[in-house]
Write a protein that holds these residues in place. Structure first.
Motif, PDB file in Angstrom:
ATOM      1  N   GLU A  55      51.296  30.862  39.404  1.00  0.00           N
ATOM      2  CA  GLU A  55      50.914  29.537  38.904  1.00  0.00           C
ATOM      3  C   GLU A  55      51.977  28.493  39.229  1.00  0.00           C
ATOM      4  OE1 GLU A  55      50.028  29.995  34.784  1.00  0.00           O
ATOM      5  OE2 GLU A  55      48.020  30.748  35.177  1.00  0.00           O
ATOM      6  N   LYS A  56      53.233  28.910  39.234  1.00  0.00           N
ATOM      7  CA  LYS A  56      54.312  27.986  39.546  1.00  0.00           C
ATOM      8  C   LYS A  56      54.131  27.458  40.974  1.00  0.00           C
ATOM      9  CE  LYS A  56      57.965  29.516  37.319  1.00  0.00           C
ATOM     10  NZ  LYS A  56      59.055  30.526  37.348  1.00  0.00           N
ATOM     11  N   GLU A  57      53.739  28.361  41.877  1.00  0.00           N
ATOM     12  CA  GLU A  57      53.547  27.947  43.270  1.00  0.00           C
ATOM     13  C   GLU A  57      52.218  27.240  43.495  1.00  0.00           C
ATOM     14  OE1 GLU A  57      54.249  31.112  46.114  1.00  0.00           O
ATOM     15  OE2 GLU A  57      55.837  31.914  44.829  1.00  0.00           O
ATOM     16  N   ASN A  58      51.236  27.523  42.623  1.00  0.00           N
ATOM     17  CA  ASN A  58      49.898  26.938  42.786  1.00  0.00           C
ATOM     18  C   ASN A  58      49.427  26.288  41.480  1.00  0.00           C
ATOM     19  OD1 ASN A  58      48.968  28.174  45.555  1.00  0.00           O
ATOM     20  ND2 ASN A  58      49.947  29.812  44.377  1.00  0.00           N
ATOM     21  N   PRO A  59      49.962  25.085  41.193  1.00  0.00           N
ATOM     22  CA  PRO A  59      49.660  24.467  39.893  1.00  0.00           C
ATOM     23  C   PRO A  59      48.165  24.156  39.710  1.00  0.00           C
ATOM     24  CG  PRO A  59      51.223  23.160  41.177  1.00  0.00           C
ATOM     25  CD  PRO A  59      50.795  24.280  42.050  1.00  0.00           C
ATOM     26  N   ALA A  60      47.410  24.103  40.798  1.00  0.00           N
ATOM     27  CA  ALA A  60      45.994  23.761  40.674  1.00  0.00           C
ATOM     28  C   ALA A  60      45.159  24.942  40.195  1.00  0.00           C
ATOM     29  CB  ALA A  60      45.459  23.251  42.010  1.00  0.00           C
ATOM     30  N   ILE A  61      45.777  26.118  40.117  1.00  0.00           N
ATOM     31  CA  ILE A  61      45.030  27.307  39.706  1.00  0.00           C
ATOM     32  C   ILE A  61      45.596  27.843  38.406  1.00  0.00           C
ATOM     33  CG2 ILE A  61      44.394  29.666  40.338  1.00  0.00           C
ATOM     34  CD1 ILE A  61      44.692  28.779  43.272  1.00  0.00           C
ATOM     35  N   LYS A  62      44.687  28.092  37.457  1.00  0.00           N
ATOM     36  CA  LYS A  62      45.112  28.657  36.172  1.00  0.00           C
ATOM     37  C   LYS A  62      44.627  30.104  36.139  1.00  0.00           C
ATOM     38  CE  LYS A  62      46.448  28.158  31.766  1.00  0.00           C
ATOM     39  NZ  LYS A  62      47.065  29.488  31.956  1.00  0.00           N
ATOM     40  N   LEU A  63      45.591  31.026  36.167  1.00  0.00           N
ATOM     41  CA  LEU A  63      45.233  32.445  36.214  1.00  0.00           C
ATOM     42  C   LEU A  63      45.209  33.014  34.798  1.00  0.00           C
ATOM     43  CD1 LEU A  63      44.707  34.322  38.612  1.00  0.00           C
ATOM     44  CD2 LEU A  63      47.055  35.090  38.414  1.00  0.00           C
ATOM     45  N   LYS A  64      44.144  33.760  34.479  1.00  0.00           N
ATOM     46  CA  LYS A  64      44.058  34.357  33.134  1.00  0.00           C
ATOM     47  C   LYS A  64      43.957  35.874  33.247  1.00  0.00           C
ATOM     48  CE  LYS A  64      41.185  33.105  29.975  1.00  0.00           C
ATOM     49  NZ  LYS A  64      39.872  32.584  29.530  1.00  0.00           N
ATOM     50  N   PRO A  65      45.104  36.584  33.312  1.00  0.00           N
ATOM     51  CA  PRO A  65      45.030  38.047  33.406  1.00  0.00           C
ATOM     52  C   PRO A  65      44.639  38.638  32.048  1.00  0.00           C
ATOM     53  CG  PRO A  65      47.276  37.223  33.789  1.00  0.00           C
ATOM     54  CD  PRO A  65      46.476  36.109  33.224  1.00  0.00           C
ATOM     55  N   ILE A  66      43.688  39.560  32.043  1.00  0.00           N
ATOM     56  CA  ILE A  66      43.235  40.181  30.798  1.00  0.00           C
ATOM     57  C   ILE A  66      43.319  41.697  30.942  1.00  0.00           C
ATOM     58  CG2 ILE A  66      41.267  40.483  29.229  1.00  0.00           C
ATOM     59  CD1 ILE A  66      40.333  37.677  30.510  1.00  0.00           C
ATOM     60  N   TYR A  67      44.161  42.306  30.119  1.00  0.00           N
ATOM     61  CA  TYR A  67      44.252  43.769  30.114  1.00  0.00           C
ATOM     62  C   TYR A  67      42.981  44.329  29.493  1.00  0.00           C
ATOM     63  CZ  TYR A  67      45.429  48.350  28.257  1.00  0.00           C
ATOM     64  OH  TYR A  67      45.393  49.675  27.919  1.00  0.00           O
ATOM     65  N   ALA A  68      42.280  45.192  30.205  1.00  0.00           N
ATOM     66  CA  ALA A  68      40.958  45.618  29.739  1.00  0.00           C
ATOM     67  C   ALA A  68      40.872  47.114  29.441  1.00  0.00           C
ATOM     68  CB  ALA A  68      39.905  45.218  30.765  1.00  0.00           C
ATOM     69  N   GLY A  69      42.004  47.807  29.316  1.00  0.00           N
ATOM     70  CA  GLY A  69      41.957  49.227  28.933  1.00  0.00           C
ATOM     71  C   GLY A  69      42.126  50.165  30.115  1.00  0.00           C
ATOM     72  N   THR A  70      41.496  51.339  30.033  1.00  0.00           N
ATOM     73  CA  THR A  70      41.542  52.290  31.145  1.00  0.00           C
ATOM     74  C   THR A  70      40.623  51.794  32.260  1.00  0.00           C
ATOM     75  OG1 THR A  70      39.677  53.518  30.294  1.00  0.00           O
ATOM     76  CG2 THR A  70      41.848  54.213  29.536  1.00  0.00           C
ATOM     77  N   TYR A  71      40.628  52.481  33.401  1.00  0.00           N
ATOM     78  CA  TYR A  71      39.698  52.128  34.473  1.00  0.00           C
ATOM     79  C   TYR A  71      38.268  52.151  33.952  1.00  0.00           C
ATOM     80  CZ  TYR A  71      42.891  52.267  38.489  1.00  0.00           C
ATOM     81  OH  TYR A  71      43.857  51.983  39.415  1.00  0.00           O
TER      82      TYR A  71
END
Lengths: 430, 292
Positions: A55-71
């Motif tokens: 995000e620091k390098e690409n301020p136009a993109i807001k990344l939302k990582p979501i931990y979703a458990g096991t595979y």
């Protein structure tokens, strides 16, 4: 809320209605991103750091990582979200889920995003073994991320005690059995206190078994994912070898061996050699209180291991802008430097040869040579078992393997039953 | 008359939120499952079509369904009587004035408040071959090493034991509450008459607890068919479906195989089964439970 807030809110609302272009330029493209955790270690923390850096390098993109458990849990959540209309823009899911995701019409291939020469070079940069589970019908559906192979870990201390060369792992099936016999210890009452070898068989026994079946010269499924070979003589021979380790030679624990406790058994010195994912490398390095070695799996008729692990997929229901932004992130995180760092932090195989040429990886490998074993095994690796209706076809094999390992069916019969079940399920896809 | 109409409207309005929720989350899904069970599973390129009883025919021919069904019956048979008997025993015990009563009550109740996934992980290590807790106890008495979760003969029993451990403390609370609601004059009268402890329990306490027993029994039956969480952690239905219970199989068919129509069919069978059990319990047992 006082009146000023209401007014400014109303003004903002009016502004966004009147000047939609302006409002959109200010709002970042939001990219939701589901990922699983399948090995030990601070994976969520690592992913959050990557997201912040991106995000620091690409301020136009807001990344939302979501931990979703096991595979397993992650694909359930991703597909449920897909069916309800708002799936994550990108997800890390098992490479073997490719056919399922295509059949559900949930993902788009990456080909339309590959535009420049540079893009083409990037797509060609991954290890070919990993692309076997990422491409079908001439299209690329997944980008390798946290990929692995099965490797053999051995306890050098116990090797020395048993009079074996601590630097020499078994190279063939015969040696593996011979070493295991020397490494199995019994107490006065005849109870085994230390097993020679352990190959886990809970949850997804097919994956470890695929190491054995490949070594016996058999391939479990075709490349188009609509036919299996479970009853092949090589497959039966491989299963017979596994069953014999436990039931005939008694150098492997009987019944089902738990995947999750296998590394712990190794740390507790209850087992001298174990088969598990290279993704456990950092975990074993941190917890083993004795010198250990990592080796390629022993050879039968040939060497062999399945690849495993997760790929990035792009959701079909996301907007083109979101897909483009997610693609940018995927390209960013698979650069050699970051792939190398990810491999060092987790133990997963770095996904491209270039990653092994980076200074960080070279320094790490010089200090800890086992980190290179999984890469060196890749030329012997085959695609992980993946078909249409993947979970169901794989379950047929899993059930057969467990039946043979617990002694309720002989290997031949178990594999014939599994093949019959897979035939029934795959018939509509031919 | 007018006031009465207003009261009626008020009454219905008060009921409305609960009724809406009940309809939305209980009745509609049940009806939708029933309808869906007569259709094929919709796929991206193949919409659902009416298939009549095809799904039910598939079910009758499905060996894993029958395995799950028989596993579930054994599981119910294993958990229900034992956990109720244990709960009653523990409740009678901690109802007395014993030393450290609060501590014992808390110890019995603790399993109930722990999250099932955590419990399953703890038990996973209890059952670990060679160095697990159970192995060390058995080993101390010279017993042979057993792979509790990894053998067809013991896996379902192991799963059943965890369920009993978890359930008994929960049911104990109901019995404890019921025991404390019994008038003390009864025990005083029994003491004056010189009745033994066992006679008092058999002739007074136990019959008076019958409504509680019915309540607990219904809960236990529902739980036996609903309990699924620890299977995910401990065995994932293995080895070779030895611990696959009905609800676990429904989950697998629905969310691993995405065969939603067949999952709906299985759900209907489970619903019918539970309805039958509830019918027997309410229609038949309840009439005989009240102490007259």
């Amino acid at each position: 809320m006082d009146r000023r807030d209401v007014l400014s809110g109303a003004a903002a609302l009016a502004g966004s209605l009147v000047l939609p272009g302006l409002a959109r330029a200010q709002a970042a493209t939001e990219v939701s991103f589901f990922y699983p955790v399948a090995v030990g270690g601070p994976i969520t923390k690592l992913i959050d750091t990557y997201a912040a850096d991106f995000e620091k390098e690409n301020p136009a993109i807001k990344l939302k990582p979501i931990y979703a458990g096991t595979y397993q849990e992650t694909i359930v959540k991703a597909l449920t979200a897909h069916k309800s209309g708002t799936p994550p823009v990108t997800s890390v899911l098992l490479s073997t889920d490719m056919f399922t995701l295509i059949d559900e019409d949930a993902i788009v291939p990456f080909d339309s995003f590959i535009k420049t020469e540079d893009d083409k070079k990037w797509l060609a940069s991954f290890f070919p073994a990993f692309m076997e589970n990422s491409q079908t019908g001439g299209k690329t559906w997944g980008i390798p991320f946290q990929r692995s192979t099965v490797v053999l870990y051995w306890n050098k201390e116990l090797f020395k005690e048993a009079g074996l060369d601590p630097e020499k792992p078994p190279a063939s099936w015969a040696e593996q059995l011979e070493f295991a016999q020397k490494l199995t210890k019994k107490d006065a009452a005849g109870n085994v206190t230390q097993w020679g070898i352990q190959i886990p068989s809970s949850g997804f026994p097919y994956w470890l078994f695929q190491g054995l079946s490949t070594q016996a010269g058999a391939i479990l499924a075709n490349a188009t994912g609509n036919a299996t070979n479970y009853a092949d003589p090589g497959v039966v021979e491989a299963l017979q070898y596994w069953v014999d380790l436990a039931q005939k030679h008694k150098v492997h624990p009987p019944g089902i061996v738990e995947w999750g406790t296998t590394p712990k058994d190794f740390f507790e010195k209850k087992v001298a050699m174990m088969w598990t994912t290279t993704g456990n490398l950092t975990n074993v390095r941190g917890n083993a209180k004795f010198p250990f070695g990592v080796a390629m799996l022993p050879a039968g008729k040939r060497r062999g291991s399945p690849t495993g692990g997760g790929n990035f997929y792009l959701s079909k229901k996301a907007t083109p802008a979101q897909q483009e932004a997610a693609f940018k992130f995927i390209r960013w995180i698979t650069t050699p430097e970051r792939a190398a760092q990810w491999g060092i932090d987790t133990g997963y195989v770095a996904i491209s040869p270039a990653a092994y040429e980076t200074a960080a990886m070279k320094a790490y490998a010089a200090d800890f040579p086992p980190a290179l074993v999984a890469r060196d095994q890749l030329p012997h690796a085959v695609a992980e078992l993946s078909t249409h209706e993947n979970q169901r076809v794989t379950k047929a094999l899993n059930d057969g393997l467990q039946a043979a390992l617990t002694g309720t069916k002989p290997p031949q019969k178990a594999m014939e039953d599994a093949q019959a079940e897979a035939e029934r399920i795959l018939k509509p896809y031919r | 008359m007018n006031a009465r109409a207003t009261a009626t409207v008020h009454g219905w309005l008060l009921l409305l939120p609960a009724m809406a929720c009940l309809a939305l989350f209980t009745h509609w899904p049940a009806v939708a499952s029933l309808i869906e069970s007569f259709y094929s599973t919709p796929k991206a390129r193949r919409p659902a079509r009416f298939v009549g009883l095809d799904n039910y025919e598939q079910l009758l021919a499905d060996p894993i369904f029958w395995k799950a069904m028989s596993n579930n019956l054994w599981f119910a048979l294993g958990t229900i009587p034992t956990s109720i008997a244990l709960a009653l025993l523990m409740a009678v015990w901690v109802n007395d004035k014993i030393v450290g009563r609060t501590w014992v009550r808390m110890a019995f109740f603790t399993p109930t408040i722990l999250p099932m996934i955590a419990v399953a992980n703890i038990w996973l290590f209890f059952f670990t071959p060679q160095y697990g807790l159970l192995e060390q106890v058995v080993g101390a008495f010279g017993g042979r090493s057993t792979n509790w979760l990894g053998s067809q003969d013991t896996a379902l029993t192991a799963i059943t034991i965890v369920a009993i451990w978890k359930e008994a403390g929960f049911f104990m609370i109901f019995y404890l509450a019921a025991l404390q609601a019994l008038p003390p004059s009864l025990s005083e009268a029994a003491a004056i008459e010189g009745a033994s402890r066992w006679t008092y329990f058999r002739r007074i306490q136990f019959p008076l607890l019958m409504p509680t027993t019915l309540f607990v029994l219904i809960n236990a039956v529902i739980n036996a068919f609903r309990m699924v969480d620890h299977i995910f952690v401990m065995t994932r239905g293995g080895p070779d479906n030895a611990t696959t219970l009905l609800l676990f199989y429904i989950y697998q068919v629905g969310f691993s195989f995405w065969d939603t129509a067949y999952a709906a069919t299985l759900t209907c069978v489970l619903l019918a089964l539970l309805a039958l059990v509830a019918f027997v319990q309410y229609g038949f047992l309840e009439r005989r439970t009240h102490y007259r």
